[in-house]
Design a protein around this motif. Structure first.
Motif, PDB file in Angstrom:
ATOM      1  N   PRO F  90       0.583  -1.299  -0.135  1.00 45.71           N
ATOM      2  CA  PRO F  90       0.150  -0.267   0.137  1.00 45.71           C
ATOM      3  C   PRO F  90       0.826   1.471  -0.125  1.00 45.71           C
ATOM      4  CG  PRO F  90      -0.436  -1.366   1.979  1.00 45.71           C
ATOM      5  CD  PRO F  90       0.907  -1.870   1.198  1.00 45.71           C
ATOM      6  N   MET F  91       0.620   2.263  -1.035  1.00 43.21           N
ATOM      7  CA  MET F  91       1.241   3.403  -1.029  1.00 43.21           C
ATOM      8  C   MET F  91       0.857   4.258   0.136  1.00 43.21           C
ATOM      9  SD  MET F  91       3.380   3.266  -3.435  1.00 43.21           S
ATOM     10  CE  MET F  91       3.580   1.662  -3.302  1.00 43.21           C
ATOM     11  N   GLU F  92       1.633   5.315   0.538  1.00 44.75           N
ATOM     12  CA  GLU F  92       1.320   6.327   1.591  1.00 44.75           C
ATOM     13  C   GLU F  92       0.455   7.345   0.586  1.00 44.75           C
ATOM     14  OE1 GLU F  92       4.341   7.721   4.353  1.00 44.75           O
ATOM     15  OE2 GLU F  92       3.146   9.624   4.659  1.00 44.75           O
ATOM     16  N   SER F  93      -0.900   7.173   0.676  1.00 45.75           N
ATOM     17  CA  SER F  93      -1.602   8.105  -0.090  1.00 45.75           C
ATOM     18  C   SER F  93      -1.686   9.812   0.495  1.00 45.75           C
ATOM     19  CB  SER F  93      -3.037   7.798  -0.274  1.00 45.75           C
ATOM     20  OG  SER F  93      -3.347   7.510   1.155  1.00 45.75           O
ATOM     21  N   PRO F  94      -1.899  10.527  -0.318  1.00 45.58           N
ATOM     22  CA  PRO F  94      -1.752  12.224   0.415  1.00 45.58           C
ATOM     23  C   PRO F  94      -2.835  12.560   1.298  1.00 45.58           C
ATOM     24  CG  PRO F  94      -2.442  12.150  -2.298  1.00 45.58           C
ATOM     25  CD  PRO F  94      -2.175  10.857  -1.767  1.00 45.58           C
ATOM     26  N   ALA F  95      -4.094  11.984   1.008  1.00 41.64           N
ATOM     27  CA  ALA F  95      -5.050  12.547   2.055  1.00 41.64           C
ATOM     28  C   ALA F  95      -5.116  11.540   3.348  1.00 41.64           C
ATOM     29  CB  ALA F  95      -6.248  12.748   1.705  1.00 41.64           C
ATOM     30  N   LEU F  96      -5.217  10.409   3.116  1.00 44.63           N
ATOM     31  CA  LEU F  96      -5.730   9.473   4.443  1.00 44.63           C
ATOM     32  C   LEU F  96      -4.287   8.534   4.779  1.00 44.63           C
ATOM     33  CD1 LEU F  96      -9.223   8.231   3.442  1.00 44.63           C
ATOM     34  CD2 LEU F  96      -8.524  10.014   4.897  1.00 44.63           C
ATOM     35  N   LYS F  97      -3.090   9.136   4.168  1.00 44.83           N
ATOM     36  CA  LYS F  97      -1.859   8.500   4.791  1.00 44.83           C
ATOM     37  C   LYS F  97      -1.747   7.117   4.550  1.00 44.83           C
ATOM     38  CE  LYS F  97      -0.617  12.682   5.557  1.00 44.83           C
ATOM     39  NZ  LYS F  97       0.132  13.249   4.562  1.00 44.83           N
ATOM     40  N   GLY F  98      -2.374   6.475   3.456  1.00 46.02           N
ATOM     41  CA  GLY F  98      -2.182   5.190   3.361  1.00 46.02           C
ATOM     42  C   GLY F  98      -3.215   4.052   3.849  1.00 46.02           C
TER      43      GLY F  98
ATOM     44  N   ALA H  66      10.371   0.894  27.102  1.00 49.30           N
ATOM     45  CA  ALA H  66      10.599   0.350  25.411  1.00 49.30           C
ATOM     46  C   ALA H  66       9.805   1.117  24.499  1.00 49.30           C
ATOM     47  CB  ALA H  66      10.085  -1.120  25.485  1.00 49.30           C
ATOM     48  N   GLY H  67      10.624   1.835  23.670  1.00 43.68           N
ATOM     49  CA  GLY H  67       9.920   2.692  22.726  1.00 43.68           C
ATOM     50  C   GLY H  67      10.127   2.119  21.331  1.00 43.68           C
ATOM     51  N   ALA H  68       9.256   1.913  20.556  1.00 43.15           N
ATOM     52  CA  ALA H  68       8.947   1.297  19.158  1.00 43.15           C
ATOM     53  C   ALA H  68       7.900   2.001  18.266  1.00 43.15           C
ATOM     54  CB  ALA H  68       9.001  -0.127  19.167  1.00 43.15           C
ATOM     55  N   GLY H  69       8.140   1.854  17.177  1.00 41.84           N
ATOM     56  CA  GLY H  69       7.148   2.441  15.973  1.00 41.84           C
ATOM     57  C   GLY H  69       6.485   1.161  15.209  1.00 41.84           C
ATOM     58  N   ALA H  70       5.300   1.659  14.503  1.00 39.64           N
ATOM     59  CA  ALA H  70       4.520   1.054  13.562  1.00 39.64           C
ATOM     60  C   ALA H  70       3.922  -0.239  14.390  1.00 39.64           C
ATOM     61  CB  ALA H  70       5.424   0.751  12.356  1.00 39.64           C
ATOM     62  N   ALA H  71       4.500  -1.488  13.593  1.00 38.48           N
ATOM     63  CA  ALA H  71       4.084  -2.715  14.566  1.00 38.48           C
ATOM     64  C   ALA H  71       4.885  -2.766  15.601  1.00 38.48           C
ATOM     65  CB  ALA H  71       4.324  -3.918  13.477  1.00 38.48           C
ATOM     66  N   ALA H  72       4.543  -2.210  16.617  1.00 38.84           N
ATOM     67  CA  ALA H  72       5.652  -1.988  17.787  1.00 38.84           C
ATOM     68  C   ALA H  72       5.616  -2.897  18.770  1.00 38.84           C
ATOM     69  CB  ALA H  72       5.533  -0.522  18.395  1.00 38.84           C
ATOM     70  N   HIS H  73       6.444  -3.941  18.409  1.00 37.90           N
ATOM     71  CA  HIS H  73       6.269  -5.270  19.443  1.00 37.90           C
ATOM     72  C   HIS H  73       7.159  -5.179  20.503  1.00 37.90           C
ATOM     73  CE1 HIS H  73       4.746  -7.746  15.628  1.00 37.90           C
ATOM     74  NE2 HIS H  73       4.197  -6.706  16.038  1.00 37.90           N
ATOM     75  N   ALA H  95       3.579   6.863   8.327  1.00 41.92           N
ATOM     76  CA  ALA H  95       2.035   7.068   7.840  1.00 41.92           C
ATOM     77  C   ALA H  95       1.077   7.369   8.642  1.00 41.92           C
ATOM     78  CB  ALA H  95       2.129   5.747   6.883  1.00 41.92           C
ATOM     79  N   LEU H  96       1.098   6.313   9.734  1.00 36.71           N
ATOM     80  CA  LEU H  96      -0.456   6.446  10.228  1.00 36.71           C
ATOM     81  C   LEU H  96       0.054   7.256  11.637  1.00 36.71           C
ATOM     82  CD1 LEU H  96      -1.706   2.827   9.774  1.00 36.71           C
ATOM     83  CD2 LEU H  96      -2.184   5.159   8.693  1.00 36.71           C
ATOM     84  N   LYS H  97       0.969   8.079  11.736  1.00 39.89           N
ATOM     85  CA  LYS H  97       1.313   9.019  12.739  1.00 39.89           C
ATOM     86  C   LYS H  97       0.899   8.321  14.215  1.00 39.89           C
ATOM     87  CE  LYS H  97       1.585  12.016   9.781  1.00 39.89           C
ATOM     88  NZ  LYS H  97       2.890  12.286   9.575  1.00 39.89           N
TER      89      LYS H  97
END
Lengths: 163, 163, 163, 163, 163, 163, 163, 163
Positions: F90-98, H66-73, H95-97
């Motif tokens: 999945p690309m990181e899309s401009p509005a909804l960030k992917g 423990a600090g991690a990002g995205a699928a932060a396991h 991407a997902l902030k």
């Protein structure tokens, strides 16, 4: 430890949260950690919250577990009134399924921490376990009980799924 | 109206919210509604919040506008301490872009209302306009100014977009 | 206050919203605030909405509470037609559980405010309480009843949860 | 087709939407579909919207494209006033990145349809293409131009990516 | 119009979508628009989709309504194969309640438009109404029936909610 | 393995995706897996996609990696045309960030699988690694190179963070 | 292929996931791919997971399918311990309906890939189909069975929906 | 307390997390709590994580952040290996902030708790403060320093916003 100490206070925004929050009380009882549960709403009974936090030290309280739903301010407002560790448990709310409770509890601004567990019963149980882990740091008996509980938990999981 | 009355109190969780919240002050100034702005954190300065709400009546305050971000408890905690109308303005937070601020502000449980405006500057401006609309209910001059402002706003919108 | 005034108008997009919106009517009745409830759809009966808003002043109406779901435009469109304070109540919609209703109601652009309460029954009840708080600003009897109601609410919350 | 017909009306909530909405105008121009663009706010200029919709038939207008952001009511309110096909384009809003605009536009209740395109410039361009597709149903020249445009679009895509 | 024309094709990804999509068929039947419903999966029966779109012109088909859930590609893939207007109806999916269906349907990239209606039954009904609105542009009888239907719909809404 | 085999095909919806998708090509090159990259849009060039998939077997292709954004149908439509393993990025899309790209790619209905990697560059790189892992199952040299790469990756991570 | 090989290992975080994960086992059985299912929690039985992965090679295992819910770490932690392809299946979790499971599974950082299928039963079934597609790359019989299964699946879909 | 004890271990998934996680180190340093920071990836260096946790007791370590990002396991996998309290800090992912990081960290299943702080720098700082609060339970000096820090924090907030 004094006879009448209560190490963990469990507070919740309303009676309807008790079905979830009693998971915290149950695991604390199982691990031998004294605890009490009270209904205290950050919004509807703000004075009761102040009085409760003021009395915590005298009871020897070490940790407060706060469960609330929707715009769940209870854990954050409690943390603002004490330097004791405050654990937040987001309730599964009717409309948004706990996403509102989670964000209201976990996204505390820098300076006043709330340590947050998962939404719902898993979070309430884990709040009890986490409080136990804190107490275990300075109580060897509790530490041994916690380690034993973890081993028992692992051993109780069957390897083969059943239909 | 007494000389030194302050009809609307604008409070916000930190200095960094002022860039947003001054939209409320600006529209209130433009519409001739006395107001003041203060930094009061529900979490870091809980006593200051209590004192502020306690003093509100003596100032003739009618409405409190509370802007906060992330786990935005300020409006809800203020509403717990007063029966004055409390308007909530969710800040655009860095990570979740205000979704956390919005849910923390708007999803108040039944019994303690917070009336919430949009995330960010639009919400701050509208909080000022909404406060004016409340005051207009019992002040014919304000009502006329508000109606005139709305007409002016409509007239100022050009029909044709420009590149 | 004239005998036949209606201080608060409760409007909603369809009959199916009444199960939620009657929480607003109930609390207003309990607090002695005259109110009426009508089904008015921003989309399916736009003329009815115009007529309703046009007639509001003549009835002495002070506040309009608008409840709608999904692409919930009712509160915003009402606010566009009047300078009276408009309170929005987002319905819990079937698919997206009210997130669509909430964003459609609360995210009003600067210039036309809608003050929004929580999704569903809690929001409807709080809309009634917030309308009462506005009326209390210029009616000492209402103010006293509201303060008494808040105290009674706090006192009615038991301290100990029951299984 | 009469000389002075305008087949497609493009309306938008504010000047700031024009950077997005001109993608609709550009593709309509390219495909030879007469169109006009106007700033009409459902909230700030409700009367202008009524007047615009009332005049649409006299201009031979077939389709209205409505672009708005945040609590984006423009397309829905337009659809409530006409039986012409109304296409909605959600703007990319500053805080919630168009999720609010999308849900406010697309989640229309049964009875009053708005057909919604993607958030932002892609949606505006596609609204122009979709309007062209509608007009093509009864205009063989337009249909042929649209088919040619689609073929040209496909042919213009290089097979090999370049750094 | 030829006797055996089918103006609107309703296609859906699986039998389980029919409970929702028949709302489109029902309103088209009610408004006298010829239509047919077929199960065609973009993923499991891609050849069937090609054949269906290829045959559409010969049937005099004007509009295709495509309903699908989850990773809902049906409307987009159909739109890639034809220049006829394609309307997308996102199904309410089991886990994510239609948010996946909605984004998969509406967020089409510039160049190939899908005009999307609301999630679930409201969207299916509105797809039927929107298709009717397109046909009404070149069929005065249909236009009059649609206007009459809209008036009847408005008139059927009672003003007073009932318990 | 024949000289001119291409084991992995990397396809993407537009040139703008190449900045992300070249991470897949780079890791495949580094691990010695033959690959090629092509721009193929499910929507704008559907015939090109059919031709590409039809030719895959003749090239000895084993895996197709498909990257697309927004209503990202490319991976799903490819999977509908072949029984080769298809990996979606999945690309990181401009509005909804992917989030739209992710749900459009991963939420495939039962029967036609797409195995999906993370949004953006991490996902593209991991698609390359996952394709390598598949090829390693039947190629001992590749397996050894992959294991060596993983060890090198671990060893390259410093233990101490630097300012 | 040796008699006692197990080509696909299906692991899941708890017994409650089996209702979903057995869809993977069923399709693998139907397509004649040897498989086994085990309950292994990344959190509660980490040693069991290590032992399982260590033993995978000796069993001739080619692919591991890992199903877990909420903070679903099982697939990622498994992928960290092996270079075999790991497929992740996000469970539909009670509160957040699988959005947490999905993001925890799919958003793996670059370097350790997990290829993720849809939330719930569709994902479990597709994990089985995807594993079969991998095995089919080096087993002509399996490839033919998979192609036949896909044709049968397409043929089994009726064209006409039934009430 | 021994000279060479390290009370708090701060671990993070990659060098890029250090910009955030150093907020934890800074507040611990300010409050006089011994700490160390290490880069340990749950996915890319699983053995390093095992070794680190095994060595924690010997260092007198009380809490792991423990600090991690995205699928932060990272936090969850650490908690699976120890009964020490583990605090999770979700990174703001590109991407997902941070929504993915948050859900991957906080939604732990019952039995293995991770106590989670806010996304990003505020969360890292609060993890340091929360760790201090735990240590303060059995160290009067730390308790006094923490109380003094909180008072100083409150006093440092100006009452009046400045432009």
């Amino acid at each position: 430890m004094a006879e009448n100490e209560t190490l963990v206070g469990i507070i919740m925004g309303s009676q309807s949260d008790w079905g979830t929050m009693k998971e915290a009380a149950k695991i604390l009882d199982e691990l031998g950690i004294s605890n009490e549960a009270k209904i205290i709403s950050a919004h509807r009974t703000p004075q009761r919250l102040h009085d409760y936090v003021d009395a915590a030290d005298a009871k020897g309280m070490k940790i407060i577990i706060a469960g609330a739903g929707a715009a769940a301010h209870l854990a954050g407002v409690t943390a603002a009134l004490t330097t004791l560790p405050v654990l937040g448990v987001p309730m599964e709310s009717p409309a948004l399924k706990g996403m509102d409770s989670l964000l209201s509890t976990v996204q505390m601004p820098g300076g006043i921490p709330v340590a947050t567990l998962a939404i719902g019963k898993a979070g309430a149980k884990n709040a009890g376990l986490f409080a136990t882990a804190i107490i275990a740091l300075s109580d060897k008996d509790v530490s041994e009980r916690l380690i034993a509980w973890r081993k028992k938990q692992a051993a109780a999981i069957p390897l083969d799924p059943v239909d």
